[in-house]
Design a protein around this motif. Structure first.
Motif, PDB file in Angstrom:
ATOM      1  N   SER A  97      49.100  39.957  42.811  1.00 52.08           N
ATOM      2  CA  SER A  97      49.559  39.116  41.713  1.00 52.08           C
ATOM      3  C   SER A  97      51.062  39.246  41.548  1.00 52.08           C
ATOM      4  O   SER A  97      51.774  38.249  41.390  1.00 52.08           O
ATOM      5  N   GLY A 156      45.242  39.531  48.768  1.00 53.46           N
ATOM      6  CA  GLY A 156      44.617  39.847  47.487  1.00 53.46           C
ATOM      7  C   GLY A 156      43.117  40.000  47.622  1.00 53.46           C
ATOM      8  O   GLY A 156      42.505  40.913  47.048  1.00 53.46           O
ATOM      9  N   GLU A 161      41.572  42.423  45.013  1.00 56.12           N
ATOM     10  CA  GLU A 161      42.229  42.003  43.778  1.00 56.12           C
ATOM     11  C   GLU A 161      41.805  40.591  43.373  1.00 56.12           C
ATOM     12  O   GLU A 161      41.746  40.255  42.198  1.00 56.12           O
ATOM     13  N   PHE A 162      41.642  39.732  44.396  1.00 59.24           N
ATOM     14  CA  PHE A 162      41.325  38.335  44.120  1.00 59.24           C
ATOM     15  C   PHE A 162      39.894  37.998  44.503  1.00 59.24           C
ATOM     16  O   PHE A 162      39.330  38.586  45.440  1.00 59.24           O
ATOM     17  N   LEU A 213      46.976  33.142  37.989  1.00 55.93           N
ATOM     18  CA  LEU A 213      46.680  34.513  38.426  1.00 55.93           C
ATOM     19  C   LEU A 213      45.403  34.996  37.758  1.00 55.93           C
ATOM     20  O   LEU A 213      44.551  35.625  38.383  1.00 55.93           O
ATOM     21  N   GLU A 217      42.299  36.410  39.871  1.00 51.85           N
ATOM     22  CA  GLU A 217      41.863  37.803  39.817  1.00 51.85           C
ATOM     23  C   GLU A 217      40.371  37.966  39.558  1.00 51.85           C
ATOM     24  O   GLU A 217      39.770  37.167  38.841  1.00 51.85           O
TER      25      GLU A 217
END
Lengths: 221, 221, 221, 221
Positions: A97, A156, A161-162, A213, A217
């Motif tokens: 991010s 990510g 993270e994503f 973001l 996420e």
DNA sequence: CATGAATGAGACTTCATTCAT
DNA sequence: TATGAATGAAGTCTCATTCAT
């Protein structure tokens, strides 16, 4: 003449020659500004020359035609546009991010907010009249930009993270608001208008990042 | 003239006359297509006439100049563009996320994917040469669109569905990817290119909504 | 309007149209005159238009460029130049000396003394800048002319009238004075000069024939 | 500069200076070649300079304008062209036929077959644009040449070798084939052509003399 | 003397617009 | 109303000539 400055005398080319070396860039700058302002067809080659402080004929010493001037403007403005971002992404150590936020802020500062960003408007408008530019723009701008952002998203995802999302599509969604804002700057944004929707790039960028973001996420518990 | 065909004469206008009434629209359609393809300056007025199946002179019976033709194209293509969306939003009863999704899908189907969407590219490229259009475009497109989307977001916030966010900025972030995709269709997207980034509008729209709605929505526990 | 002249009304095209059909030839005539007078490069396309009584733009309705105009002038002036001579030679019944005399006199009357003859000067001067014309001129003028005169000489030899001589060379010797005289007409001959050598084409032609036919003929005892 | 080479410095001018003195002629030679190849208007002055190995500016140190350069080329190429022939004729002792044959062969060898002969093509093409040249060419070339050949014919008549014939006309008939051949060399003859009529100057000249001298001579019993 | 960058008048060509038919 | 031939202003580009270095 002045024995105290021999080094300078030796190092600097004479004024005329310095001019000659600077000319192409001066002309390219003038042309960029005018093409962005009025478009390719509506820009007269003599205007370009005048803005660069030379006469009509001089322009043709450096560029064989208005078309070639245009292509040169596009090429030199776009060249090495993406490289910086790629490098930044490769060396980045923080969260994905943060990486995306940094990329976008950097792009905006270094490019989006400068006159050079106007070239995108011109290319958008003129590619169909200059087929050679289509491939160039695709290869030098679209594909690298897509690769850069897709790569960040993939990073990510890989790092947990994503959420997994279609890469190209997500990249497009990420980049669009910024690019579109850049386009608008040199279009409606440059016209005197009553009742224009107030839009601050910084706040726009902040909100966009905030929105997207959070959308990317994974939902932490 | 021929008394044997009074009914036809009365019911339909004769072909010649029907033609005459349809002329302005045929010319506007032809002009739209060509302006989108080549831009204002690079489109010759004779081409427009030819494509509409009339002669050069006839064009000037309906429009006093190429510039006025252009403005007419822009005005009539953009007019009542937003009305439908506004109405849809007013009557909508579902969640705000669904409303936004519906709005965008509808816009894309009804407008974004049609030739008329190309007008945005042309306006983007030419407003600075046609100051009258700037105000018109702002008043008829930008402001209503902003109001429509801002309104939806406000609705979401009011109903506790969306987080509070700067309205204009969020609206821009929502609309950009769709508009930019429309622009690209008539630009790079219309050029033959090797290695183009593959981009399906439907999947693009889906991902964008997925991303951004999740970004808007308050985190349910 | 006048019922007494319906036939004329029906037969004649309207003035505008008659003009249109005549234009190309009027332009070609004007161009021929100017190219002969000043050469290709020194003739401005606007001059050609003016001399044909039209405006600059009109010229370009009929010929796509000054170069194409030039080529058209050359082609149409030279086309079917030789045909008449060939026919005359084929049908001729008298002596070969008489045939040659007739050919040359006819050529001079019908062509050499008319403005069209000036085209040779222009071609001579410009072929090297218009390679396409070289082949055309060779095929349509040089080769047929050589064939015509060589044929006549051969006829004389075959009939025992002329001594055997190298055909091409003799043909060249026969034609040169006439052609050169035609060239000079549109060159020095058109300049105001003090003390110019007086040269009457008719007497020149007579003397040339006298000389050269006597040179050709077998010496009768 | 180098004391070790004083002799060279004294005997020959230094290279730089020798160059300087030769410049005008080098420029004239370059200009002649280009004017013959492309004509006056189509020859750019920079080309002339390049071919002479100097810069554009230098050309203007020696000739005040392209026009003056052209006139200088014409004047110096033509000057003293005829003198040699006159002298030859005055000292000649043989028959008048031999004299004419010698004159023509000499002209061809010394001039007709050299690049300088191309100047006639250029003059033919350009006199009407350079009125001063008309008088010059007439006085220095036409009149002397006519006088030379007319004189030879008169000599032949006086000596009872030739029939009485109109002098100017006969002179023209004598000179034309040679001059025309020279013209053609630098025109069609310099173009790549399929099926060109084969023409050897030597054999052409021989045949011409054969023809025309027999035409001139009184018929011996 | 020599250079070559710069100039700007002038030529070619296009195309929006008009108007006789 | 419709046509399309004609116009001419305006733009692109060239090249003879100048002049600072």
């Amino acid at each position: 003449m002045n024995a105290a400055l021999p080094a300078a005398d030796a190092a600097d080319p004479p004024a005329r020659q310095r001019r000659k070396e600077a000319r192409p860039q001066e002309l390219l700058d003038a042309a960029l500004a005018l093409f962005v302002e009025k478009g390719f067809a509506a820009t007269r080659s003599e205007e370009v020359a005048q803005r660069a402080g030379v006469s009509k004929g001089t322009l043709y010493l450096y560029f064989p035609s208005k078309e070639e001037l245009f292509k040169a403007v596009v090429r030199q403005t776009l060249a090495s546009l993406i490289a910086e971002g790629v490098e930044l992404a490769e060396q980045f150590e923080g969260s994905s991010s943060e990486l995306l936020a940094t990329l976008m802020q950097t792009w905006w500062e270094r490019f989006g907010s400068t006159p050079a960003a106007g070239i995108h408007k011109v290319v958008l408008a003129e590619v169909r009249n200059f087929p050679e530019l289509a491939q160039f723009y695709n290869d030098e701008v679209i594909v690298p930009a897509d690769r850069l952002f897709s790569g960040c998203i993939q990073r990510g995802i890989d790092r947990g993270e994503f959420r997994p999302l279609p890469l190209h599509e997500a990249a497009h969604a990420l980049m669009s608001p910024m690019i579109f804002m850049a386009l608008c700057q040199f279009s409606l944004g440059a016209c005197p208008i009553h009742g224009a929707v107030d839009m601050d790039p910084a706040s726009m960028l902040r909100t966009h990042l905030d929105l997207v973001l959070r959308g990317l996420e994974v939902r932490s518990a």
